[in-house]
Design a protein around this motif. Sequence first.
Motif, PDB file in Angstrom:
ATOM      1  N   LEU A  49       0.808  -1.132   0.075  1.00  0.00           N
ATOM      2  CA  LEU A  49      -0.072   0.071   0.106  1.00  0.00           C
ATOM      3  C   LEU A  49       0.827   1.261  -0.011  1.00  0.00           C
ATOM      4  CD1 LEU A  49      -2.908  -1.065   2.647  1.00  0.00           C
ATOM      5  CD2 LEU A  49      -3.048  -0.706   0.216  1.00  0.00           C
ATOM      6  N   ARG A  50       2.089   1.347   0.609  1.00  0.00           N
ATOM      7  CA  ARG A  50       2.654   2.320   0.729  1.00  0.00           C
ATOM      8  C   ARG A  50       3.467   2.721  -0.632  1.00  0.00           C
ATOM      9  NH1 ARG A  50       7.979   2.295   0.909  1.00  0.00           N
ATOM     10  NH2 ARG A  50       8.180   0.208   1.881  1.00  0.00           N
ATOM     11  N   VAL A  51       3.798   1.500  -1.197  1.00  0.00           N
ATOM     12  CA  VAL A  51       4.704   1.626  -2.549  1.00  0.00           C
ATOM     13  C   VAL A  51       3.470   2.243  -3.448  1.00  0.00           C
ATOM     14  CG1 VAL A  51       5.627   0.550  -4.374  1.00  0.00           C
ATOM     15  CG2 VAL A  51       6.464   0.096  -2.021  1.00  0.00           C
ATOM     16  N   MET A  52       2.292   1.714  -3.601  1.00  0.00           N
ATOM     17  CA  MET A  52       1.203   2.129  -4.583  1.00  0.00           C
ATOM     18  C   MET A  52       0.970   3.680  -4.228  1.00  0.00           C
ATOM     19  SD  MET A  52      -1.127  -1.247  -4.705  1.00  0.00           S
ATOM     20  CE  MET A  52      -2.541  -0.885  -3.894  1.00  0.00           C
ATOM     21  N   LYS A  53       0.677   4.044  -3.115  1.00  0.00           N
ATOM     22  CA  LYS A  53       0.628   5.581  -2.959  1.00  0.00           C
ATOM     23  C   LYS A  53       1.753   6.395  -3.268  1.00  0.00           C
ATOM     24  CE  LYS A  53      -0.333   5.030   1.664  1.00  0.00           C
ATOM     25  NZ  LYS A  53      -0.543   5.346   2.876  1.00  0.00           N
ATOM     26  N   ASP A  79      -4.892   6.628   2.549  1.00  0.00           N
ATOM     27  CA  ASP A  79      -5.254   5.077   3.135  1.00  0.00           C
ATOM     28  C   ASP A  79      -6.792   4.975   3.053  1.00  0.00           C
ATOM     29  OD1 ASP A  79      -2.764   4.287   3.502  1.00  0.00           O
ATOM     30  OD2 ASP A  79      -2.564   4.850   5.531  1.00  0.00           O
ATOM     31  N   SER A  80      -7.558   4.005   2.940  1.00  0.00           N
ATOM     32  CA  SER A  80      -8.866   3.914   2.947  1.00  0.00           C
ATOM     33  C   SER A  80      -9.429   4.441   4.254  1.00  0.00           C
ATOM     34  CB  SER A  80      -9.121   2.600   2.701  1.00  0.00           C
ATOM     35  OG  SER A  80     -10.817   2.384   2.667  1.00  0.00           O
ATOM     36  N   THR A  81     -10.551   5.051   4.230  1.00  0.00           N
ATOM     37  CA  THR A  81     -11.334   5.687   5.485  1.00  0.00           C
ATOM     38  C   THR A  81     -12.720   4.444   5.429  1.00  0.00           C
ATOM     39  OG1 THR A  81     -12.439   7.161   4.147  1.00  0.00           O
ATOM     40  CG2 THR A  81     -10.607   7.896   5.061  1.00  0.00           C
ATOM     41  N   ASN A  82     -12.792   3.409   4.758  1.00  0.00           N
ATOM     42  CA  ASN A  82     -13.771   2.543   4.759  1.00  0.00           C
ATOM     43  C   ASN A  82     -13.400   1.476   5.879  1.00  0.00           C
ATOM     44  OD1 ASN A  82     -15.616   0.720   4.496  1.00  0.00           O
ATOM     45  ND2 ASN A  82     -15.553   0.590   2.173  1.00  0.00           N
ATOM     46  N   ASP A  83     -14.242   1.447   7.051  1.00  0.00           N
ATOM     47  CA  ASP A  83     -13.772   0.361   7.947  1.00  0.00           C
ATOM     48  C   ASP A  83     -14.058  -1.129   7.354  1.00  0.00           C
ATOM     49  OD1 ASP A  83     -13.381   2.408   9.854  1.00  0.00           O
ATOM     50  OD2 ASP A  83     -15.406   2.466  10.480  1.00  0.00           O
ATOM     51  N   LEU A  84     -14.767  -1.156   6.285  1.00  0.00           N
ATOM     52  CA  LEU A  84     -15.163  -2.662   5.747  1.00  0.00           C
ATOM     53  C   LEU A  84     -14.185  -2.943   4.658  1.00  0.00           C
ATOM     54  CD1 LEU A  84     -18.854  -2.381   5.306  1.00  0.00           C
ATOM     55  CD2 LEU A  84     -17.445  -3.444   7.307  1.00  0.00           C
ATOM     56  N   VAL A  94      -8.102   7.343  -3.979  1.00  0.00           N
ATOM     57  CA  VAL A  94      -7.379   8.218  -4.986  1.00  0.00           C
ATOM     58  C   VAL A  94      -8.382   9.468  -4.963  1.00  0.00           C
ATOM     59  CG1 VAL A  94      -6.524   8.651  -7.313  1.00  0.00           C
ATOM     60  CG2 VAL A  94      -6.267   6.593  -6.255  1.00  0.00           C
ATOM     61  N   LEU A  95      -7.763  10.826  -4.461  1.00  0.00           N
ATOM     62  CA  LEU A  95      -8.734  11.823  -4.283  1.00  0.00           C
ATOM     63  C   LEU A  95      -8.963  12.753  -5.475  1.00  0.00           C
ATOM     64  CD1 LEU A  95      -7.472  12.781  -0.683  1.00  0.00           C
ATOM     65  CD2 LEU A  95      -9.695  11.368  -1.440  1.00  0.00           C
ATOM     66  N   GLY A  96      -7.866  12.371  -6.402  1.00  0.00           N
ATOM     67  CA  GLY A  96      -7.807  13.419  -7.726  1.00  0.00           C
ATOM     68  C   GLY A  96      -6.402  13.697  -7.904  1.00  0.00           C
ATOM     69  N   ARG A  97      -6.202  14.371  -8.861  1.00  0.00           N
ATOM     70  CA  ARG A  97      -4.989  15.025  -9.627  1.00  0.00           C
ATOM     71  C   ARG A  97      -4.563  16.107  -8.733  1.00  0.00           C
ATOM     72  NH1 ARG A  97      -2.253  12.528 -12.599  1.00  0.00           N
ATOM     73  NH2 ARG A  97      -1.365  13.667 -14.543  1.00  0.00           N
ATOM     74  N   GLY A 156       1.162  12.177  -9.950  1.00  0.00           N
ATOM     75  CA  GLY A 156       0.451  13.322  -9.686  1.00  0.00           C
ATOM     76  C   GLY A 156      -0.995  13.104  -9.216  1.00  0.00           C
ATOM     77  N   PHE A 157      -1.225  12.035  -8.337  1.00  0.00           N
ATOM     78  CA  PHE A 157      -2.190  11.865  -7.878  1.00  0.00           C
ATOM     79  C   PHE A 157      -2.170  12.077  -6.575  1.00  0.00           C
ATOM     80  CE2 PHE A 157      -2.752   9.629 -11.928  1.00  0.00           C
ATOM     81  CZ  PHE A 157      -3.933  10.034 -12.183  1.00  0.00           C
ATOM     82  N   GLU A 158      -3.437  12.637  -5.682  1.00  0.00           N
ATOM     83  CA  GLU A 158      -3.674  12.602  -4.028  1.00  0.00           C
ATOM     84  C   GLU A 158      -4.100  11.391  -3.965  1.00  0.00           C
ATOM     85  OE1 GLU A 158      -5.330  15.242  -0.667  1.00  0.00           O
ATOM     86  OE2 GLU A 158      -5.918  15.869  -2.869  1.00  0.00           O
TER      87      GLU A 158
END
Length: 75
Positions: A21-25, A37-42, A49-52, A32-34
């Motif tokens: 996950l760290r490497v993918m982020k 970590d997931s905020t989804n408890d499930l 990915v929040l956007g560019r 150029g993407f923001e």
Amino acid sequence: MKAGVDTPAFIHLMIVLEGMLRVMKEILSAEGFEARDSTNDLGPFGIEVLGRLDRTSGWTTSSLISSIDFQGPTS
């Protein structure tokens, strides 16, 4: 999973997942993407990915690939 979360196999799995996950982020950020970590408890082992970002890095994978001169085999 029956053996529990304190087993070496489960601990290793968590280390691998956290590293991936760290490497993918980091890759998404370099492109150029923001991302965060997931905020989804499930779905805790995901990335949102929040956007560019307004800024882009000096290079991207697409610009790197387009700069490579792919020539067929030479004889």
